[in-house]
Design an enzyme around this catalytic site. Structure first.
Site, PDB file in Angstrom:
ATOM      1  N   SER A   1       0.810  -1.218   0.000  1.00 42.71           N
ATOM      2  CA  SER A   1       0.000   0.000   0.000  1.00 42.71           C
ATOM      3  C   SER A   1       0.846   1.272   0.000  1.00 42.71           C
ATOM      4  CB  SER A   1      -0.955  -0.049   1.197  1.00 42.71           C
ATOM      5  OG  SER A   1      -1.926   0.954   1.126  1.00 42.71           O
TER       6      SER A   1
ATOM      7  N   ASP B   1      10.622   5.445  -9.663  1.00 46.44           N
ATOM      8  CA  ASP B   1      10.269   6.082 -10.940  1.00 46.44           C
ATOM      9  C   ASP B   1      11.090   7.331 -11.205  1.00 46.44           C
ATOM     10  OD1 ASP B   1       8.468   4.136 -11.585  1.00 46.44           O
ATOM     11  OD2 ASP B   1       6.673   5.388 -11.404  1.00 46.44           O
TER      12      ASP B   1
ATOM     13  N   LYS C   1      -0.588  -4.070  -3.441  1.00 47.11           N
ATOM     14  CA  LYS C   1      -1.886  -3.485  -3.079  1.00 47.11           C
ATOM     15  C   LYS C   1      -1.952  -2.087  -3.691  1.00 47.11           C
ATOM     16  CE  LYS C   1      -4.910  -2.215   0.798  1.00 47.11           C
ATOM     17  NZ  LYS C   1      -5.032  -0.767   0.584  1.00 47.11           N
TER      18      LYS C   1
END
Length: 418
Positions: free
Chosen positions: A312, A323, A337
């Site tokens: 999560s 990224d 998740k």
């Protein structure tokens, strides 16, 4: 005929009630009030006959109501959508506050199983030897297989000093174990930090709560003389989304950018600048959660430790750092998740935690049920986190030292050119 008239009288009362409680919140809802009323007509009829014709008169009407809601939630086939009765909702809010009477285990629901994410150090569960990955199968002799997570948590928690019996199944050993644990006051740690060898800063981050960002800032300030940082998100089940955005803002600036590819029927490609995470609602609308300006910034080399129980909000943070190239992810593939829940409080103190959105990483990647693959893969049993044989931490130190060595070489080249 009189029974049918009574049923419709009851239904008319429900119509009025729904109008009072729902219309102010969802004036642009997809389903109209008439649609909702039509869909519950048969249920109201059935409820009427159960309450007025069942052989036993003294029914627990509140139990009937709550179990009906749980049945509806179960039909969604979503492990993250839950109904909380008032007692369970109190337990849930205690989680956010971080203090409660229990045995000290973080739990996650997956495929109908209640799994231990991690025991909290120096708690009854930790001292007894309960391990990450253990499946809770019984609490006080009652089976909890396929039970909602909130129900299991409320069974385990209770009055301080009272005992609770927990039966677990350990997949790695194919064995069952039973523990009798005495409940204690559990204060959930959020952040622990220290300086490792070679002047490397280390932060163990347990859970995303509302006060987590300030805890992380305090730790970073204490470690600001460190040459680099290891941020440990292993066994961190997530938590507050806003906290994840704020903590990511300590490493990512609003000028950082990444190529985003959204695959949703048609492929869309664009440049993302300073967005930590995208939220996508049921109508495919996209909302970007941008970095928060003005927070403490860390600009030194970073390695982020993750494992199969990093979930999560942990994945939001680690995914954004990966990224934007702000840190090296090391460990094993994360939990996967990638959905967001909203809490809707109900009129009697109960609540509904409903999946309302999914989230995408800044690159557009949907990690739900997929997880995030680290840059450096090091497999290790979750129960070895923080132990003497923590090979993931050892590898993280090695990787960070190589990064620091490369930086020194670059600095030498710059000085020589001058």
């Amino acid at each position: 005929m009189r029974i049918k008239i009574r049923v419709w009288l009851l239904l008319s009362v429900v119509i009025i009630g729904i109008g009072v409680f729902l219309l102010p919140k969802f004036t642009i809802a997809k389903d109209s009030l008439e649609d909702i009323i039509s869909s519950v007509k048969v249920y109201i009829e059935a409820l009427y006959y159960v309450r007025n014709a069942y052989i036993e008169k003294n029914l627990d009407n509140k139990k009937l109501e709550y179990e009906s809601i749980r049945g509806m939630v179960k039909a969604l086939d979503d492990p993250y959508t839950e109904f909380f009765d008032p007692k369970s909702f109190k337990t849930f809010t205690e989680d956010m506050q971080g203090v409660f009477g229990g045995v000290g285990i973080r739990l996650e629901s997956k495929d109908g199983k209640i799994l231990v994410v991690s025991p909290i150090e120096n708690t009854p569960a930790h001292r007894a030897g309960i391990k990450p990955g253990d499946q809770i199968v019984e609490v006080d002799g009652q089976s909890v297989i396929n039970k909602p997570l909130d129900v299991v948590v409320s069974l385990i928690r209770g009055e301080i000093g009272k005992e609770v019996k927990i039966k677990i199944y350990r997949e790695s050993e194919k064995k069952y174990y039973e523990y009798t644990l005495k409940r204690e006051l559990i204060e959930v740690p959020v952040v622990e930090y220290k300086t490792l060898k070679n002047n490397i800063g280390y932060i163990k981050f347990y859970e995303f709560t509302q006060n987590s960002p300030q805890k992380i800032i305090d730790a970073l300030k204490k470690l600001e003389k460190s040459s680099g940082l290891i941020l440990d998100l292993r066994n961190n089940p997530g938590g507050d989304l806003r906290s994840a955005v704020m903590i990511a803002s300590m490493f990512i600036s609003d000028n950082d950018q990444v190529k985003t590819v959204i695959k949703n029927g048609e492929t869309k490609t664009f440049t993302t600048k300073g967005v930590v995470v995208y939220r996508m609602d049921r109508n495919q609308n996209l909302y970007g959660e941008k970095v928060v300006k003005g927070l403490y910034r860390w600009n030194k080399p970073l390695v982020v430790l993750v494992n199969r129980y990093s979930a999560s909000a942990s994945e939001i943070l680690s995914g954004a750092l990966k990224d934007y190239g702000k840190g090296i992810l090391l460990g094993e593939k994360t939990f996967g998740k990638g959905v967001v829940q909203t809490i809707f409080t109900l009129s009697d103190g109960s609540a509904l935690k409903l999946t309302t959105e999914k989230y995408l990483l800044p690159s557009g990647k949907d990690i739900n049920k997929e997880g995030i693959q680290p840059d450096v893969i090091v497999e290790m049993a979750p129960e070895n986190v923080g132990k003497d044989n923590d090979i993931q931490l050892e590898k993280a130190i090695e990787v960070l030292l190589k990064q620091l060595s490369k930086l020194k070489e670059k600095e030498k080249l710059v000085l020589n050119k001058k």
